[in-house]
Design an enzyme around this catalytic site. Structure first.
Site, PDB file in Angstrom:
ATOM      1  N   ALA A 282       0.855  -1.167  -0.094  1.00 43.28           N
ATOM      2  CA  ALA A 282      -0.052   0.011   0.062  1.00 43.28           C
ATOM      3  C   ALA A 282       0.793   1.200   0.002  1.00 43.28           C
ATOM      4  O   ALA A 282       0.529   2.114  -0.560  1.00 43.28           O
ATOM      5  CB  ALA A 282      -0.947  -0.094   1.056  1.00 43.28           C
ATOM      6  N   TYR A 283       1.774   1.170   0.890  1.00 39.53           N
ATOM      7  CA  TYR A 283       2.719   2.545   1.056  1.00 39.53           C
ATOM      8  C   TYR A 283       3.579   2.664  -0.415  1.00 39.53           C
ATOM      9  O   TYR A 283       3.464   3.916  -0.712  1.00 39.53           O
ATOM     10  CB  TYR A 283       3.583   2.104   1.921  1.00 39.53           C
ATOM     11  CG  TYR A 283       4.850   3.233   2.162  1.00 39.53           C
ATOM     12  CD1 TYR A 283       4.549   4.494   2.785  1.00 39.53           C
ATOM     13  CD2 TYR A 283       6.079   3.031   1.602  1.00 39.53           C
ATOM     14  CE1 TYR A 283       5.451   5.555   2.946  1.00 39.53           C
ATOM     15  CE2 TYR A 283       7.130   3.973   1.835  1.00 39.53           C
ATOM     16  CZ  TYR A 283       6.846   5.242   2.211  1.00 39.53           C
ATOM     17  OH  TYR A 283       7.784   6.210   2.571  1.00 39.53           O
ATOM     18  N   ALA A 284       4.042   1.665  -1.049  1.00 39.64           N
ATOM     19  CA  ALA A 284       4.763   1.790  -2.283  1.00 39.64           C
ATOM     20  C   ALA A 284       3.663   2.337  -3.530  1.00 39.64           C
ATOM     21  O   ALA A 284       4.138   2.890  -4.323  1.00 39.64           O
ATOM     22  CB  ALA A 284       5.341   0.551  -2.875  1.00 39.64           C
TER      23      ALA A 284
ATOM     24  N   MET B 272       1.207   4.108  -2.980  1.00 43.91           N
ATOM     25  CA  MET B 272       1.035   5.658  -2.927  1.00 43.91           C
ATOM     26  C   MET B 272       1.933   6.418  -3.581  1.00 43.91           C
ATOM     27  O   MET B 272       1.876   7.609  -4.314  1.00 43.91           O
ATOM     28  CB  MET B 272       0.956   6.100  -1.617  1.00 43.91           C
ATOM     29  CG  MET B 272      -0.255   5.337  -0.789  1.00 43.91           C
ATOM     30  SD  MET B 272      -1.762   5.601  -1.680  1.00 43.91           S
ATOM     31  CE  MET B 272      -2.560   4.011  -0.712  1.00 43.91           C
TER      32      MET B 272
END
Length: 255
Positions: free
Chosen positions: A160-162, A164
């Site tokens: 999820a972080y990557a 974004m």
């Protein structure tokens, strides 16, 4: 606006700690005055202001939660007031969209709430804060967004972080194209693993440092100052012909 001032002023979100703090101090060391934001670390922000002032530069800290878009008009008004009262001007020169937080969880365990929190800070907040600040950014100015090495190499638990940050990399290209007529350069910096308090400081241990050193071409762990100096260089006039670029600052990680 066409106003021109010799003294450059930068606005850095999340400038109270970690990479944002390093960015603020590096820019201050090159003669740039700084406005920095903090979400909850008021005392940390005050310390950064004091360190920049010790460099002979001016600095101001303002509270901002970059995930609350409804507060952006009030924040823009605050920036206008600070620019007028501290610098007798209406615009600033450099925007560094640094504010962020880590989220580590397997893809199948990431919740909708966690996903939405990441969107709010890492993508939606960056998109609309930059949009809100555009009238205050000088023609010929510089916008620097933050991505991550995780858009190039994969570490399970960062889906999820990557994702974004992948969105930010595409946004950067569009911003560069659409704002280029004003001479505004827009680039994205992608740090590799850095020994800061990000992600709970998990990269600071001796074991983590040793592992990181083994993964980089330069055979050492990255430090916040490595990224801060890169930001200061990219924001300077020496980088005036660089725009729409993803610049990885990772010491050659995972080649």
């Amino acid at each position: 606006m066409s106003e021109v001032k010799d003294q450059k002023v930068a606005l850095i979100t999340g400038g109270n700690r970690g990479l944002g703090r390093a960015d603020a101090l590096a820019l201050g060391a090159t003669g740039v005055d700084v406005i920095l934001t903090y979400r909850s670390g008021k005392d940390e922000a005050a310390q950064v202001v004091a360190e920049i002032e010790a460099q002979g530069r001016k600095a101001v800290a303002l509270q901002l939660d970059t995930s609350v878009v409804s507060e952006f008009p009030n924040f823009v008004a605050q920036i206008r007031d600070v620019l007028a009262s501290t610098w007798d001007r209406e615009i600033f020169d450099i925007l560094v969209n640094n504010a962020g937080f880590a989220h580590i969880a397997p893809f199948e365990e990431t919740t909708e709430e966690q996903f939405d929190d990441l969107v709010g800070v890492h993508f939606k907040g960056v998109f609309f804060l930059t949009q809100s600040l555009l009238p205050l950014i000088a023609d010929g100015g510089s916008i620097i967004n933050y991505s991550t090495g995780l858009t190039r190499f994969v570490v399970p638990g960062s889906a999820a972080y990557a994702a974004m940050k992948g969105a930010i990399e595409i946004l950067t290209k569009y911003q560069a194209k659409e704002l280029g007529a004003r001479g505004i350069r827009v680039n994205v910096v992608a740090p590799g693993p850095i020994a800061t308090d990000f992600a709970g400081g998990m990269m600071k241990s001796d074991e983590a440092r040793s592992y990181l050193a083994s993964q980089t071409a330069l055979s050492r762990a990255g430090e916040a100052e490595d990224v801060g100096d890169a930001i200061a260089s990219l924001a300077s006039d020496a980088s005036r012909w660089i725009t729409a670029q993803r610049i990885e600052v990772s010491g050659g990680a995972n080649l």
